[in-house]
Write a protein that holds these residues in place. Sequence first.
Motif, short mmCIF file in Angstrom:
data_model
loop_
_atom_site.label_atom_id
_atom_site.label_comp_id
_atom_site.label_asym_id
_atom_site.label_seq_id
_atom_site.Cartn_x
_atom_site.Cartn_y
_atom_site.Cartn_z
N UNK A 1 0.64 -0.12 29.37
CA UNK A 1 0.20 -1.26 29.88
C UNK A 1 -1.28 -1.28 29.90
N UNK A 2 -1.94 -2.44 29.60
CA UNK A 2 -3.44 -2.55 29.71
C UNK A 2 -3.94 -2.22 31.02
N UNK A 3 -4.81 -1.11 31.11
CA UNK A 3 -5.29 -0.96 32.59
C UNK A 3 -6.06 -2.15 33.14
N UNK A 4 -5.74 -2.33 34.29
CA UNK A 4 -6.17 -3.72 35.31
C UNK A 4 -7.78 -3.54 35.33
N UNK A 5 -8.45 -2.31 35.06
CA UNK A 5 -9.70 -2.32 34.99
C UNK A 5 -10.44 -2.93 33.91
N UNK A 6 -9.80 -3.36 32.62
CA UNK A 6 -10.09 -3.83 31.45
C UNK A 6 -10.41 -5.23 31.78
N UNK A 7 -11.42 -5.79 31.18
CA UNK A 7 -11.81 -7.26 31.56
C UNK A 7 -11.24 -7.91 30.30
N UNK A 8 -10.20 -9.00 30.41
CA UNK A 8 -9.85 -9.94 29.15
C UNK A 8 -10.87 -10.84 28.84
N UNK A 9 -11.00 -10.78 27.50
CA UNK A 9 -12.07 -11.53 26.71
C UNK A 9 -11.32 -12.83 26.12
N UNK A 10 -11.58 -13.95 26.35
CA UNK A 10 -10.98 -15.23 25.92
C UNK A 10 -11.86 -16.12 25.01
N UNK A 11 -11.13 -16.36 24.09
CA UNK A 11 -12.06 -17.45 23.11
C UNK A 11 -12.26 -18.77 24.03
N UNK A 12 -12.98 -19.65 23.10
CA UNK A 12 -13.17 -21.02 23.72
C UNK A 12 -11.96 -21.61 24.26
N UNK A 13 -10.82 -21.53 23.49
CA UNK A 13 -9.55 -22.27 24.03
C UNK A 13 -9.03 -21.63 25.25
N UNK A 22 -14.92 -0.78 30.45
CA UNK A 22 -16.46 -0.44 30.89
C UNK A 22 -16.54 1.36 30.53
N UNK A 23 -17.63 1.43 30.19
CA UNK A 23 -17.87 2.82 29.67
C UNK A 23 -19.29 3.22 30.12
N UNK A 24 -19.47 3.83 31.58
CA UNK A 24 -20.64 4.08 32.22
C UNK A 24 -21.21 2.66 32.11
N UNK A 25 -22.65 2.43 31.77
CA UNK A 25 -23.28 1.27 31.76
C UNK A 25 -23.07 0.15 30.66
N UNK A 26 -22.18 0.78 29.69
CA UNK A 26 -21.91 0.06 28.52
C UNK A 26 -20.35 -0.67 28.57
N UNK A 27 -20.06 -1.38 27.45
CA UNK A 27 -18.71 -1.88 27.30
C UNK A 27 -18.06 -1.85 25.95
N UNK A 28 -16.87 -1.35 26.00
CA UNK A 28 -16.10 -1.16 24.68
C UNK A 28 -15.42 -2.24 24.36
N UNK A 29 -15.35 -2.88 23.11
CA UNK A 29 -14.47 -3.78 23.02
C UNK A 29 -13.07 -3.20 22.45
N UNK A 30 -12.20 -3.91 22.84
CA UNK A 30 -10.71 -3.14 22.77
C UNK A 30 -9.71 -4.28 22.31
N UNK A 31 -9.06 -4.15 21.40
CA UNK A 31 -8.15 -5.19 20.72
C UNK A 31 -7.08 -5.49 21.65
N UNK A 32 -6.13 -6.28 21.33
CA UNK A 32 -4.83 -6.41 22.21
C UNK A 32 -3.81 -5.26 22.10
N UNK A 33 -3.94 -4.53 21.11
CA UNK A 33 -3.08 -3.21 21.08
C UNK A 33 -3.75 -2.15 21.95
#
Length: 120
Positions: A1-13, A22-33
Amino acid sequence: MIPASWIPHRRADGEVVGYLREAGDDFQPMDLLGRPLAEPGDWSAAEALLDEHSLAWLMDAFLLAVDGADERVRVTEVTPERVRVKRDDLGAIGGDARFWELPVPDGRLRPAPPLTEWPG
């Protein structure tokens, strides 16, 4: 299960195309898998990569290890809890429609190489 702490990123639609972890002060992009797309960096760069990556890759074939052999599969559904894949039948009608459900993130799916000839 995707952790609840990960922030969903939505496209315009409004469609979710990935997550920001979140990775410290940075953010790591994760795909849907739940796979990392790049090293952690600033928020804007991570969002831009998710927008660029989008959803088209879900149409690609993947390899899934099943009983010691690689099975060529296609994604049929992705949720934050699971991914459902189907044996790649190359568009055939009928035949052996075999499905597998895997937890997300799982790590057992790998990109399949392009077919160089028609199987069979």
